[in-house]
Design a protein around this motif. Structure first.
Motif, short mmCIF file in Angstrom:
data_model
loop_
_atom_site.label_atom_id
_atom_site.label_comp_id
_atom_site.label_asym_id
_atom_site.label_seq_id
_atom_site.Cartn_x
_atom_site.Cartn_y
_atom_site.Cartn_z
N LEU A 100 -13.68 0.77 7.75
CA LEU A 100 -15.11 1.05 7.74
C LEU A 100 -15.82 0.31 8.87
O LEU A 100 -16.63 0.89 9.60
CB LEU A 100 -15.70 0.65 6.38
N THR A 101 -15.48 -0.96 9.03
CA THR A 101 -16.18 -1.75 10.04
C THR A 101 -15.75 -1.36 11.46
O THR A 101 -16.56 -1.43 12.38
CB THR A 101 -15.95 -3.25 9.81
N TRP A 150 -6.32 16.30 3.88
CA TRP A 150 -6.99 16.54 5.17
C TRP A 150 -6.86 15.33 6.09
O TRP A 150 -6.52 15.47 7.27
CB TRP A 150 -8.47 16.85 4.94
N TRP A 151 -7.11 14.13 5.57
CA TRP A 151 -7.06 12.94 6.39
C TRP A 151 -5.62 12.63 6.83
O TRP A 151 -5.40 12.12 7.93
CB TRP A 151 -7.66 11.75 5.64
N ARG A 152 -4.64 13.00 6.01
CA ARG A 152 -3.25 12.80 6.42
C ARG A 152 -2.91 13.72 7.58
O ARG A 152 -2.25 13.31 8.54
CB ARG A 152 -2.33 13.05 5.24
N SER A 153 -3.38 14.96 7.50
CA SER A 153 -3.13 15.91 8.59
C SER A 153 -3.84 15.46 9.87
O SER A 153 -3.28 15.53 10.97
CB SER A 153 -3.62 17.31 8.20
N ALA A 177 -7.57 6.86 9.90
CA ALA A 177 -7.33 8.03 9.06
C ALA A 177 -6.26 7.76 8.00
O ALA A 177 -6.38 8.22 6.85
CB ALA A 177 -6.90 9.22 9.92
N HIS A 178 -5.22 7.02 8.35
CA HIS A 178 -4.20 6.68 7.37
C HIS A 178 -4.79 5.84 6.23
O HIS A 178 -4.42 6.01 5.06
CB HIS A 178 -3.05 5.91 8.03
N VAL A 179 -5.71 4.95 6.56
CA VAL A 179 -6.34 4.12 5.53
C VAL A 179 -7.21 4.98 4.61
O VAL A 179 -7.19 4.82 3.38
CB VAL A 179 -7.17 2.99 6.19
N VAL A 180 -7.97 5.90 5.20
CA VAL A 180 -8.84 6.76 4.39
C VAL A 180 -8.00 7.69 3.53
O VAL A 180 -8.32 7.93 2.35
CB VAL A 180 -9.81 7.55 5.29
N HIS A 181 -6.92 8.22 4.09
CA HIS A 181 -5.99 9.04 3.29
C HIS A 181 -5.50 8.26 2.07
O HIS A 181 -5.50 8.78 0.95
CB HIS A 181 -4.79 9.45 4.15
N ARG A 182 -5.09 7.03 2.30
CA ARG A 182 -4.58 6.20 1.20
C ARG A 182 -5.67 5.95 0.16
O ARG A 182 -5.39 5.96 -1.05
CB ARG A 182 -4.06 4.87 1.77
N ALA A 183 -6.91 5.76 0.62
CA ALA A 183 -8.02 5.52 -0.31
C ALA A 183 -8.24 6.74 -1.21
O ALA A 183 -8.38 6.61 -2.43
CB ALA A 183 -9.29 5.20 0.47
#
Length: 510
Positions: free
Chosen positions: A422-423, A473-476, A490-496
């Protein structure tokens, strides 16, 4: 988990950082190890929330309202030039902490407040520690700060040091001792450039490596002074005008703060600290019984309210104006008109409701208390990193860096990974399209699943399906459309999203 001192930590993330500090101490220099011990002390202490803002923005008044006791001086004097930390203690007392480490214990004055004069050279004072037998402070230390924008350079420097803006302090003082972990930033109707700078410096010093709306909220104080006719869409209503201005300020201060909430600090302080008495209620009741023409004339301005001839003594009316101002008086008279037999206690509650303080407290709970574990862990990691970087030993820096990376790889530390992502995005370190920035901000900026998904009020099946769809979507995106820096986020958001989906599939919804 508890520390060696027997104090409970905020949660598993704080425990993980505490274990990291303990394991690293034998591997670093004595100076860095001393800083780590201070980080451990701070981890086991209540969440440290600084009340900051420009001079005369009403910070101390808000401090008193939040604590529920009139202890912080609101008039110009020695103590308004000093950082004051209000924390829980078994005995009410004041400790004046000098810059050379000396301490001097003082009692509160006869009115229960910090004395107007400390009887010492203020230039030799680091800060004040005020201990109160107040349940509110058991899990929240409230820090009153001198106003930014003051002509007193020393006072401004003290606040900047607390907020992490002073670059000439030694790393232990700046990053492990002086800094707060969260900030309630007080603004009035105008947001200035130094407000942005102070918030940026604070979040950079306390959040995980940069800035974000995780540990900062703002309040629009003195909301009753807003002229509703100057705000489009307010329909002549002062509180509605304040809400509209607060919304605009939230956009201006975004992403430095989670939200901006209107509040009337003076009314909140009087209603919450015992400043509003049964005698005040009786006086208002007598004023409410005046003929309509007289009452309308008196309520046109503060001067007319105190000077117009009526059976209620001018001194009594002046006291009401000092404690409630004209807006609070009007609110009380409206309540009396609707319910003439209302009790003094119920009238006090009406005034408190009109002040907006409950909304501020609710936001404090939602942003700070609920997330204390993540906030404290992120601030502690920022301190650990800064202490290692200041050591000048490349091997030491690498050992600390490696230990932090191991910690962040653990599943329970994903919250810290999300805060870091995020930051990176909100600070501009990783460039992304505006719609994706908004999504990262939403997912990382709240602990509540429906708000993270942007689907508040929607049924569980819809939430579950959306979380899985966005995870995919974020993984792709991470694999096929992102730059290397974007892919990391993106990998972090996918995991979230995936963790949210798992939680929702199990029937859980925070």
């Amino acid at each position: 988990m508890t520390t060696a001192t027997g104090r409970q930590l905020a949660g598993p993330l704080s425990a993980a950082v505490a274990n990291l500090c303990v394991s690293l101490q034998p591997q670093v220099s004595p100076e860095t190890a001393a800083g780590f011990r201070e980080v451990l002390r701070r981890l086991s202490a209540p969440l440290q929330v600084a009340i900051a803002g420009r001079i005369k923005s009403g910070k101390s008044t808000l401090v008193n309202a939040l604590i529920g006791r009139r202890v912080a001086p609101t008039a110009v004097g020695e103590c308004t030039r000093l950082v004051t930390r209000f924390q829980y203690g078994t005995v009410d007392r004041i400790e004046v902490i000098f810059t050379d480490g000396r301490k001097q214990v003082l009692p509160f004055d006869a009115a229960g407040m910090i004395p107007a004069s400390l009887g010492v050279d203020v230039d030799e004072v680091s800060h004040i520690e005020a201990y109160l037998t107040n349940a509110v402070l058991r899990d929240l230390t409230v820090i009153d700060t001198p106003g930014l924008g003051s002509l007193d350079a020393a006072s401004v420097a003290r606040t900047e040091a607390l907020l992490g803006a002073a670059g000439d302090l030694d790393p232990v003082s700046r990053n492990a001792v002086a800094g707060a972990e969260a900030v309630l930033y007080v603004v009035t109707q105008g947001v200035r450039a130094d407000d942005h700078q102070a918030l940026a410096a604070f979040t950079a010093a306390t959040a995980s490596r940069e800035a974000g709306p995780v540990n900062a909220i703002a309040v629009l104080n003195k909301a009753d002074t807003i002229a509703p006719e100057s705000v489009d869409g307010s329909d002549g209503d002062t509180w509605k005008a304040a809400l509209l201005i607060a919304e605009k300020q939230a956009q201006i201060l975004k992403p430095r703060v989670a939200d901006v909430l209107p509040v009337i600090g003076l009314v909140a302080e009087s209603a919450e600290t015992g400043g509003f008495t049964s005698a005040d209620a009786d006086a208002l009741r007598r004023i409410a019984e005046l003929d309509a023409a007289t009452l309308d004339m008196m309520l046109m301005s503060a001067d007319l309210f105190t000077s117009w001839e009526c059976e209620v003594p001018a001194g009594v009316r002046a006291g009401l104006m000092e404690r409630l101002d004209l807006y609070g008086v009007r609110c009380a008279l409206t309540a009396l008109a609707a319910e003439p037999a209302i009790t003094a206690g119920a009238l006090r509650r009406k005034l408190l409701d009109s002040s907006g303080l409950d909304g501020v407290r609710a936001k404090l709970n939602a942003v700070f208390r609920v997330r204390a574990d993540g906030i404290k862990a992120a601030a502690a990691l920022a301190s650990v990193t800064a202490l290692a970087q200041a050591s000048g030993d490349a091997g030491e820096r690498q050992r600390v860096h490696n230990a932090i990376e191991v910690l962040l790889a653990k599943p329970e530390a994903h919250q810290l990974r999300l805060l870091e992502a995020l930051t990176l995005v909100t600070s501009g370190a990783v460039a992304m399209p505006p719609d994706l920035v908004e999504e990262v901000l939403r997912v990382g900026g709240t602990p509540h699943v429906p708000d993270q998904l942007g689907l508040r009020g929607r049924p569980l099946p819809e939430l579950t399906a959306y979380a899985l769809e966005r995870a995919g979507w974020w993984r792709s995106f991470a694999s096929f459309g992102a730059t290397p820096a974007q892919s990391r986020v993106a990998h972090v958001v996918h995991r979230a999203y995936f963790l949210i989906w798992q939680q929702l599939r199990g029937g859980g919804q925070r």
